[in-house]
Scaffold this motif. Sequence first.
Motif, short mmCIF file in Angstrom:
data_model
loop_
_atom_site.label_atom_id
_atom_site.label_comp_id
_atom_site.label_asym_id
_atom_site.label_seq_id
_atom_site.Cartn_x
_atom_site.Cartn_y
_atom_site.Cartn_z
N GLN A 144 0.85 -1.19 0.00
CA GLN A 144 0.00 0.00 0.00
C GLN A 144 0.89 1.24 0.00
O GLN A 144 1.78 1.39 0.84
N LYS B 96 -3.39 0.16 -3.57
CA LYS B 96 -2.75 -1.13 -3.36
C LYS B 96 -2.06 -1.53 -4.67
O LYS B 96 -2.69 -1.52 -5.75
N PRO C 190 -9.01 -2.52 -3.13
CA PRO C 190 -8.57 -2.12 -1.79
C PRO C 190 -8.69 -3.19 -0.72
O PRO C 190 -8.15 -3.03 0.38
N PRO D 160 -1.79 -5.53 2.91
CA PRO D 160 -0.36 -5.46 2.57
C PRO D 160 0.38 -6.68 3.08
O PRO D 160 0.11 -7.19 4.17
#
Length: 842
Positions: free
Chosen positions: A52, A97, A148, A152
């Motif tokens: 991210q 992302k 989204p 991560p």
Amino acid sequence: MRVPLSWLREYVDLPATETGRDVQAKLVSAGLEVETVEQTGAGLKGPLVVGQVLTIEELEGFKKPIRFCTVNVGRANGTGEPQEIVCGARNFAVGDKVVVVLPGAVLPGDFTIAARKTYGRTSHGMICSGDELGMGDDGTGGIIVLPPEYEPGTDAIELLELVDEVLDIAVTPDRGYALSLRGIAREAATAYGLPLRDPALLDVPAPNSYGYPVKISDPQGCDRFTVRTVTGVAPEARSPIWMQRRLQKAGMRPISLAVDVTNYVMLELGQPLHAYDRSRVQGTIGVRRAEPGEKFTTLDGTKRVLDGEDLVITDDRGPIGLAGVMGGADTEVADVRTDAETGEATGTTDLVIEAAHFDALTVARASRRHKLTSEASRRFERGVDPQAGPAAAQRCVDLLVLLAGGTAEAGVTEVLAPSAPRSIAMKADHPDRVAGVAYGRETVVRRLQEVGCDVYGSDELVVTVPSWRPDLAFPNDLAEEVIRLEGYENLPSTLPTPPSGRGLTERQRLHRRVGRSLAGAGYVEALNYPFVGDAVLDQLQLDADDARRRTVKLVNPLADTEPALRTTLLPGLLGALRRNDGRGAHDLALFETGLVFRPTGQERKAVRLPVDRRPTDEEIAGLNASLPAQPRHAAVVLAGAREQAGWWGRGRPATWADAVEAARGLAREAGADLRVGRAVHAPWHPGRCAALSVVVDGEEQIIGYAGELHPRVVKAMHLPERTCAMELDLDVLERAGRGALGAPRISTFPVATQDVALVVDTDVTSAAVEDLLREGAGELLEGIRLFDVFEGEQLGAGKKSLAYALRFRAADRTLTVEEATAARDAAVAHAAEHVGAVLRGA
């Protein structure tokens, strides 16, 4: 058809140890042409993770925009600290992302990632685009921006399904069902003996009166039309990654959710679909033939003029789609647009889904007529399952509801032309007789059932063909299915037993001898297309009344510039010589034997012969009467050196005499007496052209010409200077030599050679003198050869000297000098009597 192995496993539980190569071998054994197996993600090694973007700093002072980013990659870097990365792409923002490759990873192409200093900063990794990961171009050419919802640090190799195997299958025109995962999965399930999870087995609501109105005016062109409606689709909804990746592996570029869903279902079930923006469709959807000259614009932005044979989809305004080929721009699903002030997405929210079945021939002709090929037309041309439409429409609706938050309306429209299943009667042992293998009834029935057929009967089978196999129409088609599933490699190799007393005809034997003779003389065979146009006949300088200008025109020529069948072999051979000379091969000697086509004026329209029985003799005779005359010709062309120079001496260029000698060689093979005389005949040089003639049934007949081409022809066709050619009629040559071939007579007595040099007028041909010497010498003359031609002042004006070597031999004795001399003198006297020949030096 590109088939990802991971997608194929969704419908068939293939053994986990089976690789793409193993599946390829199985499908090839079943008769599918699997050309390659592509290893996607080969050599890829992590860490490759979701990141991210936290911050972006624009670096100044460089020729191109450069950004210094910090990216949250979770615990993938071992510290949890933000990763510092330098990137030049600009299609992402803070909070997005992205896919991040960290130091130590290896990308496709053996590209190792390491921390490196660049643009004054140290980059610890790379933010990736689709091309860099071997995913192909997504149309944006930029960084991959993920939805989204992914955390991560998530493994991107698994998320993006980067490691896979893709089978590339060349689908033949008779196997349209193989242009779908459903069809390939069925073949794989049969090959491995495993059950198939058919993706078309869905609960489909029954048609009702609440659906979108449809009117079919041409039930032959469209026998089934299904329409479903989905409302409330979120314009901003994106295709999920798994769908995008499957489309990319199958060779398609993701575009938008609505388009991606229709493409996905088409690849899955083999049924092409089309999505209309409901707000742009006005009134009833119809299917009819186009009005000649009617116009509409297709999705590619091209305004097209329609033909009366085109099948079109219409609304109250007119055409909105070319049936089975491409939709129209007026009802295209609108692209998503985001309002700059409110941030709200706008676009198509209500969709009309079409799943129809169109006539294969109509679609194929429309596609070729408009030079417009699409994934839909490829499938309709080869045959689409007419019963797959409702399931495909339902599958499309389910995906739109699931992925875009849409609502499926209760109305279901289905217009259906009545039709009965196709059945074929076949004897149970028919595949056995075709293959020469005893399969037995049980094997035949089992294999046909695996294909999807319903089989009834004992010795006489009645086979009901599945809807997805329109190519199965005759007993031999069913036999082929049994044979291929049992394995072509299991067929025994058996040589046929030829009936005694048969073999090659004299025409065929001569054709073979001619080819061997010319090849042995240094000529190379060049096979050419038998098509010509008026332009090349003009280049050959043929007169307007030349018989070679009367050609047979083709109804459907491959090229508009060559619409007729050849009347001479020279255009093709000279074209081959020109191409080879242009590529650096300047010393050329080419030959061809083949048919030419000469209209007789007696041709008539051909009748279509039946296929369910042997044609009668009268029907065959009628068909033959509709054909033009097709004599077999032989031709040679020469240019450059005939004999190469080297340490052994000087070379020699090809001349008109080499073309004449090629004709003499063919005459020797046929056992015919070839006569050579002067001639003026296009496309040859008027002073270097020889007429080739033979005696057939007591009459001399010209069968061809040889010599050097006219300079104007050479210039018009861009040929090498002094190109030579020969062409003659092999069929007439065969008749002239018929019965002449036999075992040679070999004498045990020595030959007596006598040389003579005769002075004749320059307009007397050497061939005429040779014929007179043969007639005068009598039976003792075994052979004659011209070895010298001389013209000079000492002979006088208008005179030339021809020197011949005469070979005399008797079959029963050794000739005396007196006998040989007497025969020679008789030959000279005969020539003197008829052409005024004078023995030189006498």
